[in-house]
Design an enzyme around this catalytic site. Structure first.
Site, PDB file in Angstrom:
ATOM      1  N   LYS A   1       1.281  -1.331  -0.004  1.00  0.00           N
ATOM      2  CA  LYS A   1       0.107  -0.247   0.400  1.00  0.00           C
ATOM      3  C   LYS A   1       1.346   1.166   0.341  1.00  0.00           C
ATOM      4  CE  LYS A   1      -1.825   2.990   1.912  1.00  0.00           C
ATOM      5  NZ  LYS A   1      -1.941   4.017   1.727  1.00  0.00           N
TER       6      LYS A   1
ATOM      7  N   GLU B   1       9.841   2.722  10.161  1.00  0.00           N
ATOM      8  CA  GLU B   1      11.059   3.726  10.455  1.00  0.00           C
ATOM      9  C   GLU B   1       9.667   5.140  10.204  1.00  0.00           C
ATOM     10  OE1 GLU B   1      13.902   2.928  10.671  1.00  0.00           O
ATOM     11  OE2 GLU B   1      14.514   1.095  10.158  1.00  0.00           O
TER      12      GLU B   1
ATOM     13  N   CYS C   1      13.624  11.912   6.429  1.00  0.00           N
ATOM     14  CA  CYS C   1      13.672  12.048   7.789  1.00  0.00           C
ATOM     15  C   CYS C   1      15.272  12.007   8.181  1.00  0.00           C
ATOM     16  CB  CYS C   1      13.224   9.749   7.749  1.00  0.00           C
ATOM     17  SG  CYS C   1      13.780   9.132   6.194  1.00  0.00           S
TER      18      CYS C   1
ATOM     19  N   GLU D   1       9.387  17.430  14.467  1.00  0.00           N
ATOM     20  CA  GLU D   1       9.424  16.990  13.172  1.00  0.00           C
ATOM     21  C   GLU D   1       8.717  17.986  12.039  1.00  0.00           C
ATOM     22  OE1 GLU D   1       8.546  13.541  10.563  1.00  0.00           O
ATOM     23  OE2 GLU D   1      10.734  13.469  10.478  1.00  0.00           O
TER      24      GLU D   1
END
Ligand code: NAD
Length: 479
Positions: free
Chosen positions: A172, A247, A281, A380
């Site tokens: 997906k 992750e 990231c 973040e």
């Protein structure tokens, strides 16, 4: 006329038009139309993968090698076309799009090789006449859920090892980047995968992704994305006692010491913080700078940022493409406002930019005068926004670097072997860089982090085997 891209379920392309994909460099440009799977299609895909597992898990290394090698070769041969399409749908520059495509080809090549190197161990038992074998087997149906920021490399680094070690897949991809996902699945399908081994279910995370999380027939999930979704994956996976790997985000520090080469430090900071529009990231979002070099570093950063070419991702001159979409742009702008409210000073950029086409263009933003306690240092942002934190010396720099809920990458710019060595040993991150940007890693070695950034075994390289296989210990008494 755009072509309708369908989902691949049990070897058949299925589905009706569900969503359109827009080019972030030019919102008038429709990249394509895509089928949108729902819970029914998700269930069909999971059932197909389950049915295909016994035969695929017993297929020999040659069958798996052939598919992975052929896939690598086709991706490499079409790198410019695929890279351009990736840049068009995600907004990273042409060079970055082609670079990411080459990386995907290299990953498939690496795991094609791994199919031929899978080995086990044979040891004598403590009981006379008994032999003990330890072998690795595929885990079953692997659910692969990916984010939008590496539309081809992240699917590649999950799909390639999953197939190499004999698993079947329900994949997906992120809603924003279906074209790259469809392309990679189309290539693998034509490379000769038996039906049901790889299934593609494009659609909403809250619908298709959730159906995968809720299914007892998905034996493992490899997820890359935000912390919030990662926690949902974890909770649902514990419920089903399934293997999972996460992750997630980062708030990666780049330390610049007084003895650093200024040119190297600025190269690392600009690349790490702003390339790929800061949407990595592994981006360096906290620039931790000792006081002896602080002012020179900030001046040199301003100079360099002023010269960056920000524009249409498909223009060969562009160095920084647009932000991926309106929602991410709003998040970036909100954090720029938060930084100002918190008392940080905007030393450069942060404004919306007008270009020849309607797109999500944002000038890279650099804050100075920030502290590590501010929200812009702790959360973040995932955009072209970084902040400089001034520190007294190396010891304070290391303490600030480690004072974060995340632990994906970290970096240090220094000419001191002593500090570089100490930092490598004491940085609480999964990947540590010396005189290199915090983003930009090799494809054949482990990738992953610590603390809130990652959970479970590492991805990529030979370490990927840990997640995509399970160990069997067999005892034989020969009589
Ligand atoms: P996201 O969490 O919003 O989405 C990731 C994927 O999860 C998408 O495919 C989405 O559709 C799916 N999803 C959403 N809700 C779901 C649900 N309820 N059940 C199952 N699946 C669901 O993340 P994003 O915005 O696409 O990506 C950005 C994030 O990814 C950032 O936090 C970034 O740091 C992270 N990221 C991490 C790495 C890494 O390796 N550590 C690499 C790239 C990106």
């Amino acid at each position: 006329m755009t072509v309708l891209r369908k989902n691949l379920i049990d070897g058949e392309w299925l589905g009706e038009a569900g969503s359109r994909n827009i080019n972030p460099s030019n919102t008038n440009d429709v990249v394509g139309e895509y089928a949108s799977a729902g819970p029914v299609e998700a269930k069909q895909a999971i059932a197909a993968a389950k049915a295909a597992f016994p035969a695929w898990s017993r297929s020999g290394p040659l069958a798996r090698h052939a598919v992975l090698k052929k896939t690598s070769d086709e991706i490499m041969a079409r790198k410019d076309e695929i890279g351009r399409s990736l840049a068009r749908e995600e907004g990273k520059t042409l060079a970055e799009g082609v670079g990411e495509t080459i990386r995907a080809a290299q990953i498939f090549d690496f795991f094609a090789g791994e199919t031929l190197r899978l080995s086990g161990e044979l040891v004598p038992s403590v009981r006379p006449g008994v032999g003990v074998e330890m072998t690795r087997e595929g885990v079953g149906v692997v659910g692969i859920i990916t984010p939008w920021n590496f539309p081809i490399a992240i699917p590649a680094w999950k799909i390639a090892p999953a197939l190499a070690y004999g698993n079947t897949i329900v994949f997906k991809p992120a809603e924003l980047v279906p074209e790259s996902a469809w392309t990679i699945v189309d290539i693998l399908h034509r490379a000769g995968l038996p039906k049901g081994v790889l299934n593609l279910v494009m659609g909403k995370g809250s619908v298709v992704g959730q159906a995968m999380l809720d299914s007892p027939d998905v034996t493992a999930i490899s997820f890359t994305g935000s912390v919030g979704t990662g926690k949902r994956v974890a909770a649902a996976s514990v419920e089903h006692m399934r293997k999972f790997q996460l992750e997630m985000g980062g708030k990666n520090p780049l330390v610049v010491l007084d003895d650093a080469d200024l040119g190297t430090a600025v190269d690392c900071a600009v690349n790490g913080a702003y390339f790929s529009t800061g949407q990595r990231c592994t981006a360096s979002s906290r620039l931790i700078v000792t006081e002896g070099i602080h002012d020179r570093f900030v001046d040199a950063m301003r100079d360099r940022l002023d010269k960056l070419v920000i524009g249409d991702a498909l223009d060969a001159k562009t160095q920084i493409g647009p932000v991926v979409d309106q929602t991410q742009l709003k998040q970036d702008e909100d954090y720029i406002a938060i930084g100002r409210q918190e008392g940080a000073e905007l030393a450069f950029g942060g404004d919306r930019l007008e270009r020849g086409t309607p797109g999500f263009y944002l000038q890279p933003a650099l804050f100075v005068g920030s502290t590590n306690a501010m929200r812009i240092s702790r959360e973040e942002i995932f955009g072209p926004v970084a902040n400089v934190i001034r520190v007294k010396d190396y010891d304070e720099a290391l303490a600030v670097a480690n004072d974060t809920p995340f632990g994906l990458t970290s970096g240090i710019c220094t000419t001191s072997l002593k500090h570089a060595t100490h930092f490598k040993r004491n940085s609480e991150a999964g990947m540590v860089m010396v005189n290199l940007p915090t983003a930009g890693v090799d494809f054949h070695v482990p990738f992953g982090g610590r603390k809130g950034s990652s959970y479970g075994p590492r991805e990529q390289g030979r370490y990927a085997m840990e997640f995509y296989t399970t160990v069997k210990t067999a005892y034989t008494f020969a009589g």
